[in-house]
Motif scaffolding. Sequence first.
Motif, short mmCIF file in Angstrom:
data_model
loop_
_atom_site.label_atom_id
_atom_site.label_comp_id
_atom_site.label_asym_id
_atom_site.label_seq_id
_atom_site.Cartn_x
_atom_site.Cartn_y
_atom_site.Cartn_z
N TYR A 88 -5.28 -4.59 -5.04
CA TYR A 88 -4.72 -5.93 -5.10
C TYR A 88 -3.40 -6.00 -4.33
O TYR A 88 -3.22 -6.87 -3.47
CB TYR A 88 -4.52 -6.33 -6.57
N ASP A 89 -2.48 -5.09 -4.64
CA ASP A 89 -1.19 -5.08 -3.94
C ASP A 89 -1.36 -4.84 -2.44
O ASP A 89 -0.70 -5.46 -1.62
CB ASP A 89 -0.27 -4.01 -4.53
N PHE A 90 -2.25 -3.93 -2.08
CA PHE A 90 -2.47 -3.60 -0.67
C PHE A 90 -2.95 -4.82 0.11
O PHE A 90 -2.43 -5.15 1.17
CB PHE A 90 -3.50 -2.47 -0.58
N ILE A 91 -3.92 -5.54 -0.46
CA ILE A 91 -4.49 -6.71 0.24
C ILE A 91 -3.50 -7.86 0.27
O ILE A 91 -3.26 -8.46 1.32
CB ILE A 91 -5.83 -7.14 -0.42
N ARG A 92 -2.88 -8.19 -0.86
CA ARG A 92 -2.01 -9.36 -0.93
C ARG A 92 -0.75 -9.20 -0.08
O ARG A 92 -0.27 -10.17 0.50
CB ARG A 92 -1.66 -9.72 -2.36
N MET A 93 -0.24 -8.00 0.03
CA MET A 93 1.00 -7.82 0.78
C MET A 93 0.77 -7.73 2.29
O MET A 93 1.72 -7.66 3.06
CB MET A 93 1.77 -6.60 0.27
N LEU A 94 -0.47 -7.76 2.72
CA LEU A 94 -0.79 -7.81 4.15
C LEU A 94 -1.34 -9.17 4.54
O LEU A 94 -1.74 -9.37 5.68
CB LEU A 94 -1.80 -6.71 4.50
N ASP A 95 -1.35 -10.10 3.60
CA ASP A 95 -1.97 -11.40 3.82
C ASP A 95 -0.93 -12.43 4.25
O ASP A 95 -0.57 -13.33 3.50
CB ASP A 95 -2.68 -11.84 2.54
N ALA A 96 -0.43 -12.27 5.47
CA ALA A 96 0.53 -13.21 6.06
C ALA A 96 0.45 -13.11 7.57
O ALA A 96 0.09 -12.06 8.12
CB ALA A 96 1.95 -12.91 5.59
N GLU A 97 0.82 -14.18 8.21
CA GLU A 97 0.82 -14.19 9.68
C GLU A 97 1.74 -13.09 10.19
O GLU A 97 2.83 -12.88 9.68
CB GLU A 97 1.33 -15.55 10.17
#
Length: 133
Positions: A88-97
């Motif tokens: 969860y942390d890995f995916i969400r913290m890379l989810d930005a332009e």
Amino acid sequence: TKISALKVDNGLDTGDIYLKEDFNISKGSAQENFTKLSNIVFDRMIPELLSSDLTPKKQIGNIVNFKRRTPEQSDINTLETKSIHKLYDFIRMLDAEGYPRAFQELENLKIEYMNVEKKDNKLIGRFEIIIND
């Protein structure tokens, strides 16, 4: 983490500190956190800088330089531990332009993950499949 208002000088993030605020990054995507951070800057920090006669303080401690992530670092297979919370942390913290999205490669395709939520010990979100010809 912290968000700081720094005096601009010759180095990157090396100037004296005018203001500093705690900021919790444990919830939301990177993009959502950037939006919350910008609200703090524009709604609180800039008005305080403009209306107060603040004296900046010298930074103390060791300098830590962070390099931009490479796309290879976003490969889910590089995670040593693959718990629901870590994924969860890995995916969400890379989810930005500007960030290389979390991904997995399977044979001739690549799956990129985004808009993740954690519900009942499951991850729910969106993905994009890119076929490598």
